[in-house]
Motif scaffolding. Structure first.
Motif, short mmCIF file in Angstrom:
data_model
loop_
_atom_site.label_atom_id
_atom_site.label_comp_id
_atom_site.label_asym_id
_atom_site.label_seq_id
_atom_site.Cartn_x
_atom_site.Cartn_y
_atom_site.Cartn_z
N UNK A 1 21.39 43.08 43.90
CA UNK A 1 22.22 42.73 45.03
C UNK A 1 23.22 43.87 45.25
N UNK A 2 23.40 44.24 46.49
CA UNK A 2 24.31 45.34 46.83
C UNK A 2 25.20 44.88 47.97
N UNK A 3 26.46 45.27 47.95
CA UNK A 3 27.40 44.92 49.01
C UNK A 3 27.59 46.10 49.95
N UNK A 4 27.52 45.81 51.26
CA UNK A 4 27.79 46.85 52.24
C UNK A 4 29.27 47.18 52.22
N UNK A 5 29.65 48.41 52.55
CA UNK A 5 31.07 48.77 52.55
C UNK A 5 31.87 48.10 53.65
N UNK A 6 31.21 47.53 54.63
CA UNK A 6 31.89 46.83 55.72
C UNK A 6 30.93 45.78 56.27
N UNK A 7 31.50 44.73 56.85
CA UNK A 7 30.66 43.75 57.51
C UNK A 7 30.06 44.34 58.77
N UNK A 8 28.88 43.93 59.12
CA UNK A 8 28.24 44.49 60.31
C UNK A 8 27.24 43.48 60.85
N UNK A 9 27.42 43.12 62.12
CA UNK A 9 26.46 42.25 62.79
C UNK A 9 25.71 43.02 63.85
N UNK A 10 24.54 42.57 64.18
CA UNK A 10 23.69 43.18 65.21
C UNK A 10 23.34 44.62 64.87
N UNK A 11 23.15 44.89 63.61
CA UNK A 11 22.86 46.24 63.12
C UNK A 11 21.40 46.59 63.34
N UNK A 12 21.13 47.86 63.53
CA UNK A 12 19.76 48.37 63.60
C UNK A 12 19.51 49.16 62.32
N UNK A 13 18.58 48.70 61.52
CA UNK A 13 18.23 49.37 60.27
C UNK A 13 16.89 50.07 60.45
N UNK B 1 21.77 53.96 53.27
CA UNK B 1 21.44 53.22 52.05
C UNK B 1 20.32 53.95 51.33
N UNK B 2 20.61 54.37 50.09
CA UNK B 2 19.64 55.08 49.27
C UNK B 2 19.28 54.20 48.08
N UNK B 3 18.10 53.57 48.08
CA UNK B 3 17.74 52.63 47.02
C UNK B 3 17.51 53.29 45.66
N UNK B 4 17.40 54.60 45.62
CA UNK B 4 17.17 55.32 44.36
C UNK B 4 18.46 55.44 43.55
N UNK C 1 26.54 55.01 51.60
CA UNK C 1 27.49 56.05 51.97
C UNK C 1 27.64 56.01 53.49
N UNK C 2 28.66 56.68 53.98
CA UNK C 2 28.93 56.68 55.41
C UNK C 2 28.42 57.96 56.02
N UNK C 3 27.70 57.83 57.13
CA UNK C 3 27.18 58.98 57.85
C UNK C 3 28.10 59.36 58.99
#
Length: 118
Positions: free
Chosen positions: A1-13, A47-50, A58-60
């Motif tokens: 389980x990983x937590x995002x650094x900020x909440x985000x709705x309607x995101x495109x992954x 998001x880097x799963x490795x 990290x933030x782009x």
């Protein structure tokens, strides 16, 4: 389980060929439809799963264009992302209108961006 650094709705992954996931667009507050989305998210999340747990996000780079509901990110053949979309209003909003409907604070967006992942 990983937590995002900020909440985000309607995101495109978007999954990149090297298994990294780029998350763009959306909002930090509100929901899709009914003009409820506010606080647009402008930075890309990477998001880097490795990587080790706790270091995977990290933030782009940051966009200057708010893209809420009805936005998209499409992986192109050269590895870049085409990012497009706007806000969910019934009629186009060409200038910000600060009123009871938060999404009308954002103009209808016709521009398309190219995001180059690191």
């Amino acid at each position: 389980m990983e937590c995002m650094p900020e909440g985000r709705g309607m995101v495109e992954a978007t999954l990149l060929p090297d298994a990294i996931i780029i998350l763009v667009n959306g909002c930090n507050q509100g929901a899709q439809g009914f003009g409820l989305a506010t606080a647009s998210t402008l930075e890309a999340l990477i998001y880097d799963p490795i990587k080790a747990v706790g270091q995977r996000f990290s933030t782009g780079s940051r966009s200057t264009i708010a893209r809420l509901h009805h936005s998209c990110a499409l992986l192109l053949l050269d590895g870049t992302l085409m990012v497009a979309g706007s806000n969910p209003v019934q009629m186009p909003v060409l200038t910000p209108v600060s009123n009871q409907i938060p999404s009308e604070d954002y103009v209808t967006e016709f521009r398309v961006e190219i995001y180059t992942p690191p």
